[in-house]
Write an enzyme that holds these catalytic residues in place. Structure first.
Site, PDB file in Angstrom:
ATOM      1  N   THR A 202     -12.655  -8.716  13.177  1.00 40.03           N
ATOM      2  CA  THR A 202     -12.396  -9.358  11.885  1.00 40.03           C
ATOM      3  C   THR A 202     -13.139 -10.675  11.724  1.00 40.03           C
ATOM      4  O   THR A 202     -13.441 -11.078  10.601  1.00 40.03           O
ATOM      5  CB  THR A 202     -10.887  -9.599  11.693  1.00 40.03           C
ATOM      6  OG1 THR A 202     -10.385 -10.370  12.798  1.00 40.03           O
ATOM      7  CG2 THR A 202     -10.136  -8.280  11.649  1.00 40.03           C
ATOM      8  N   CYS A 203     -13.462 -11.339  12.858  1.00 43.44           N
ATOM      9  CA  CYS A 203     -14.187 -12.605  12.751  1.00 43.44           C
ATOM     10  C   CYS A 203     -15.585 -12.403  12.183  1.00 43.44           C
ATOM     11  O   CYS A 203     -16.188 -13.333  11.635  1.00 43.44           O
ATOM     12  CB  CYS A 203     -14.274 -13.282  14.116  1.00 43.44           C
ATOM     13  SG  CYS A 203     -15.017 -12.259  15.399  1.00 43.44           S
ATOM     14  N   GLY A 204     -16.106 -11.175  12.298  1.00 35.89           N
ATOM     15  CA  GLY A 204     -17.434 -10.895  11.767  1.00 35.89           C
ATOM     16  C   GLY A 204     -17.439  -9.861  10.668  1.00 35.89           C
ATOM     17  O   GLY A 204     -18.505  -9.373  10.276  1.00 35.89           O
TER      18      GLY A 204
END
Length: 235
Positions: A202-204
């Site tokens: 989710t961070c990317g």
């Protein structure tokens, strides 16, 4: 306006649940060792705050537990966040006439500002703003993916968005503003088990998709993954 226990179920559902149990379950309070105080940990340092004078010396019991509940809710919903709430309200009033906001309750205002949590999203917009990593738009599995997403319910599409971005709502100005851009990475099945689930980072805003080459298998694996409340490297 003073917030009450009615607002607590939206601000802290777990605390609200525990307080309701404390209120209605006779004898529970005697097993908890509560006092008229709360513990905070600002910057990792434990801090005890009395809810009334010498509160840390006053035990909560069946006789005074309603007073404890009222004081605890007042502290959590008003006193503890007073400075932050005032700063936010001052900023909001500088942008929007408060009389306009009074037309809405909290659920209507959240819907107006953020959209529905289960409204789904425009699949075609996401499809038009995707980066393929070792995929192409004409690959069979990618064609199946977009077809499956269009078939999902609004609730499941919101779960998919939460799965890959960490947020169940689409960007207000569309997926062209999503940063980092949504990316689909190919995981060849010869390198993983045929039962491998899709995973995400989710961070990317990243979806790691095995090359299933079968629509029904892709759909079943994707639905299982997004409904499992996991994502990052879930196998």
């Amino acid at each position: 306006v003073k917030n009450t226990i009615n607002e607590l179920k939206f601000a802290d559902p777990m605390l609200y649940k525990n307080i309701i149990q404390l209120k209605h379950k006779e004898g529970l309070v005697d097993t908890l060792g509560l006092t008229f105080s709360v513990s905070n940990h600002p910057m990792g340092v434990q801090q005890t705050v009395n809810l009334k004078p010498n509160g840390d010396q006053i035990e909560v019991n069946e006789t005074n537990k309603l007073e404890y509940i009222d004081l605890l809710c007042t502290y959590r919903l008003n006193t503890q966040i007073d400075a932050q709430s005032r700063a936010f309200a001052d900023g909001l009033r500088s942008c929007i006439d408060p009389e306009w906001l009074r037309m809405f309750n909290h659920e209507e205002l959240q819907l107006l500002l953020c959209g529905s949590r289960t409204q789904g999203f425009n699949v075609s917009d996401l499809q038009a703003n995707v980066v393929y990593d070792h995929w192409s738009a004409d690959d069979e599995t990618i064609i199946h993916l977009w077809s499956v997403l269009k078939e999902l319910s609004d609730e499941d599409r919101s779960l998919f968005l939460l799965f890959v971005t960490g947020c169940s709502r689409p960007p207000t100005l569309g997926f062209k503003t999503l940063n980092p851009q949504f990316r689909i990475v190919k995981l060849p099945l010869e390198h993983v088990s045929g039962e491998q689930l899709p995973t995400s980072a989710t961070c990317g805003n990243l979806l790691k998709l095995p090359d299933y080459r079968n629509k029904e298998k892709l759909k079943s694996k994707l639905i299982y993954a997004i409904r499992s409340n996991s994502g990052f490297e879930m196998a």
